[in-house]
Design a protein around this motif. Structure first.
Motif, mmCIF file in Angstrom:
data_model
loop_
_atom_site.group_PDB
_atom_site.id
_atom_site.type_symbol
_atom_site.label_atom_id
_atom_site.label_comp_id
_atom_site.label_asym_id
_atom_site.label_seq_id
_atom_site.Cartn_x
_atom_site.Cartn_y
_atom_site.Cartn_z
ATOM 1 N N ILE A 10 -10.847 21.914 10.705
ATOM 2 C CA ILE A 10 -10.926 23.257 10.137
ATOM 3 C C ILE A 10 -11.248 23.116 8.654
ATOM 4 O O ILE A 10 -10.606 22.336 7.945
ATOM 5 C CB ILE A 10 -9.591 24.019 10.295
ATOM 6 C CG1 ILE A 10 -9.201 24.148 11.765
ATOM 7 C CG2 ILE A 10 -9.665 25.383 9.624
ATOM 8 C CD1 ILE A 10 -10.142 24.982 12.590
ATOM 9 N N LEU A 11 -12.224 23.845 8.188
ATOM 10 C CA LEU A 11 -12.602 23.847 6.783
ATOM 11 C C LEU A 11 -12.016 25.097 6.143
ATOM 12 O O LEU A 11 -12.305 26.217 6.570
ATOM 13 C CB LEU A 11 -14.124 23.843 6.637
ATOM 14 C CG LEU A 11 -14.683 23.971 5.230
ATOM 15 C CD1 LEU A 11 -14.261 22.769 4.378
ATOM 16 C CD2 LEU A 11 -16.185 24.098 5.268
ATOM 17 N N LEU A 12 -11.178 24.914 5.131
ATOM 18 C CA LEU A 12 -10.559 26.041 4.430
ATOM 19 C C LEU A 12 -11.282 26.255 3.105
ATOM 20 O O LEU A 12 -11.382 25.340 2.293
ATOM 21 C CB LEU A 12 -9.081 25.763 4.160
ATOM 22 C CG LEU A 12 -8.333 26.791 3.325
ATOM 23 C CD1 LEU A 12 -8.335 28.145 4.022
ATOM 24 C CD2 LEU A 12 -6.924 26.337 3.043
ATOM 25 N N ILE A 13 -11.808 27.453 2.914
ATOM 26 C CA ILE A 13 -12.473 27.823 1.667
ATOM 27 C C ILE A 13 -11.607 28.862 0.975
ATOM 28 O O ILE A 13 -11.295 29.905 1.548
ATOM 29 C CB ILE A 13 -13.883 28.388 1.924
ATOM 30 C CG1 ILE A 13 -14.752 27.326 2.602
ATOM 31 C CG2 ILE A 13 -14.512 28.857 0.616
ATOM 32 C CD1 ILE A 13 -16.112 27.824 3.009
ATOM 33 N N ILE A 14 -11.224 28.566 -0.264
ATOM 34 C CA ILE A 14 -10.394 29.481 -1.052
ATOM 35 C C ILE A 14 -11.254 30.048 -2.173
ATOM 36 O O ILE A 14 -11.805 29.295 -2.972
ATOM 37 C CB ILE A 14 -9.168 28.765 -1.642
ATOM 38 C CG1 ILE A 14 -8.329 28.160 -0.519
ATOM 39 C CG2 ILE A 14 -8.352 29.722 -2.497
ATOM 40 C CD1 ILE A 14 -7.233 27.243 -1.006
ATOM 41 N N VAL A 15 -11.364 31.369 -2.231
ATOM 42 C CA VAL A 15 -12.099 32.054 -3.284
ATOM 43 C C VAL A 15 -11.072 32.764 -4.153
ATOM 44 O O VAL A 15 -10.272 33.553 -3.657
ATOM 45 C CB VAL A 15 -13.098 33.082 -2.701
ATOM 46 C CG1 VAL A 15 -13.810 33.833 -3.804
ATOM 47 C CG2 VAL A 15 -14.087 32.387 -1.777
ATOM 48 N N VAL A 16 -11.073 32.462 -5.451
ATOM 49 C CA VAL A 16 -10.133 33.082 -6.373
ATOM 50 C C VAL A 16 -10.882 34.111 -7.213
ATOM 51 O O VAL A 16 -11.820 33.774 -7.929
ATOM 52 C CB VAL A 16 -9.462 32.032 -7.294
ATOM 53 C CG1 VAL A 16 -8.513 32.708 -8.273
ATOM 54 C CG2 VAL A 16 -8.731 30.988 -6.460
ATOM 55 N N ASP A 17 -10.469 35.366 -7.101
ATOM 56 C CA ASP A 17 -11.037 36.464 -7.890
ATOM 57 C C ASP A 17 -10.070 36.740 -9.033
ATOM 58 O O ASP A 17 -8.981 37.260 -8.833
ATOM 59 C CB ASP A 17 -11.202 37.705 -7.016
ATOM 60 C CG ASP A 17 -11.686 38.910 -7.803
ATOM 61 O OD1 ASP A 17 -12.064 38.757 -8.980
ATOM 62 O OD2 ASP A 17 -11.664 40.018 -7.245
ATOM 63 N N ASP A 18 -10.482 36.369 -10.241
ATOM 64 C CA ASP A 18 -9.613 36.611 -11.390
ATOM 65 C C ASP A 18 -10.112 37.820 -12.174
ATOM 66 O O ASP A 18 -10.467 37.737 -13.330
ATOM 67 C CB ASP A 18 -9.469 35.371 -12.264
ATOM 68 C CG ASP A 18 -10.759 34.950 -12.931
ATOM 69 O OD1 ASP A 18 -11.832 35.347 -12.443
ATOM 70 O OD2 ASP A 18 -10.702 34.240 -13.946
ATOM 71 N N ALA A 19 -10.112 38.960 -11.487
ATOM 72 C CA ALA A 19 -10.483 40.254 -12.069
ATOM 73 C C ALA A 19 -11.934 40.282 -12.532
ATOM 74 O O ALA A 19 -12.257 40.836 -13.574
ATOM 75 C CB ALA A 19 -9.544 40.629 -13.216
ATOM 76 N N SER A 20 -12.825 39.710 -11.738
ATOM 77 C CA SER A 20 -14.242 39.725 -12.093
ATOM 78 C C SER A 20 -14.810 41.125 -11.904
ATOM 79 O O SER A 20 -14.266 41.945 -11.167
ATOM 80 C CB SER A 20 -15.010 38.729 -11.236
ATOM 81 O OG SER A 20 -14.966 39.116 -9.884
ATOM 82 N N ARG A 21 -15.923 41.397 -12.578
ATOM 83 C CA ARG A 21 -16.569 42.699 -12.448
ATOM 84 C C ARG A 21 -17.251 42.825 -11.100
ATOM 85 O O ARG A 21 -17.350 43.911 -10.545
ATOM 86 C CB ARG A 21 -17.591 42.894 -13.565
ATOM 87 C CG ARG A 21 -16.945 43.076 -14.909
ATOM 88 C CD ARG A 21 -18.003 43.352 -15.979
ATOM 89 N NE ARG A 21 -17.477 42.886 -17.241
ATOM 90 C CZ ARG A 21 -18.059 42.011 -18.032
ATOM 91 N NH1 ARG A 21 -19.225 41.517 -17.721
ATOM 92 N NH2 ARG A 21 -17.483 41.638 -19.153
ATOM 93 N N ALA A 22 -17.753 41.719 -10.595
ATOM 94 C CA ALA A 22 -18.380 41.714 -9.277
ATOM 95 C C ALA A 22 -17.285 41.766 -8.214
ATOM 96 O O ALA A 22 -16.122 41.494 -8.498
ATOM 97 C CB ALA A 22 -19.202 40.446 -9.109
ATOM 98 N N SER A 23 -17.640 42.094 -7.008
ATOM 99 C CA SER A 23 -16.656 42.170 -5.939
ATOM 100 C C SER A 23 -16.831 40.998 -4.982
ATOM 101 O O SER A 23 -17.694 41.049 -4.104
ATOM 102 C CB SER A 23 -16.801 43.483 -5.179
ATOM 103 O OG SER A 23 -15.939 43.480 -4.075
ATOM 104 N N PRO A 24 -16.042 39.943 -5.127
ATOM 105 C CA PRO A 24 -16.150 38.803 -4.215
ATOM 106 C C PRO A 24 -15.920 39.213 -2.761
ATOM 107 O O PRO A 24 -16.540 38.660 -1.866
ATOM 108 C CB PRO A 24 -15.058 37.846 -4.681
ATOM 109 C CG PRO A 24 -14.808 38.208 -6.093
ATOM 110 C CD PRO A 24 -15.060 39.688 -6.172
ATOM 111 N N ALA A 25 -15.064 40.184 -2.529
ATOM 112 C CA ALA A 25 -14.807 40.628 -1.157
ATOM 113 C C ALA A 25 -16.089 41.167 -0.525
ATOM 114 O O ALA A 25 -16.374 40.890 0.640
ATOM 115 C CB ALA A 25 -13.709 41.682 -1.140
ATOM 116 N N ASP A 26 -16.885 41.917 -1.286
ATOM 117 C CA ASP A 26 -18.157 42.431 -0.771
ATOM 118 C C ASP A 26 -19.141 41.290 -0.522
ATOM 119 O O ASP A 26 -19.864 41.294 0.467
ATOM 120 C CB ASP A 26 -18.775 43.436 -1.739
ATOM 121 C CG ASP A 26 -17.986 44.736 -1.812
ATOM 122 O OD1 ASP A 26 -17.173 44.990 -0.892
ATOM 123 O OD2 ASP A 26 -18.179 45.482 -2.787
#
Length: 56
Positions: A10-26
């Motif tokens: 299983i490959l786990l990818i962690i994305v950390v959004d530190d209040a960026s203007r762009a929307s990583p979730a999108d």
């Protein structure tokens, strides 16, 4: 080395959004993720690159 395989890995990818203007979730929502990949989004207040790396 190039011939190696990881059976049932299983490959786990962690994305950390530190209040960026762009929307990583999108950005993430627009991509198909293979079955062997687990994607985890962490949101936090802006602490700079070092804080984001440490969280990840």
């Amino acid at each position: 080395m190039a011939d190696q395989t990881l059976k049932d890995a299983i490959l786990l990818i962690i994305v950390v959004d530190d209040a960026s203007r762009a929307s990583p979730a999108d950005d993430i929502a627009g991509h198909a993720v293979p079955r062997h990949v687990r994607l985890h989004l962490v949101r936090q207040s802006n602490g700079g690159p070092a804080a984001a790396r440490n969280t990840g």
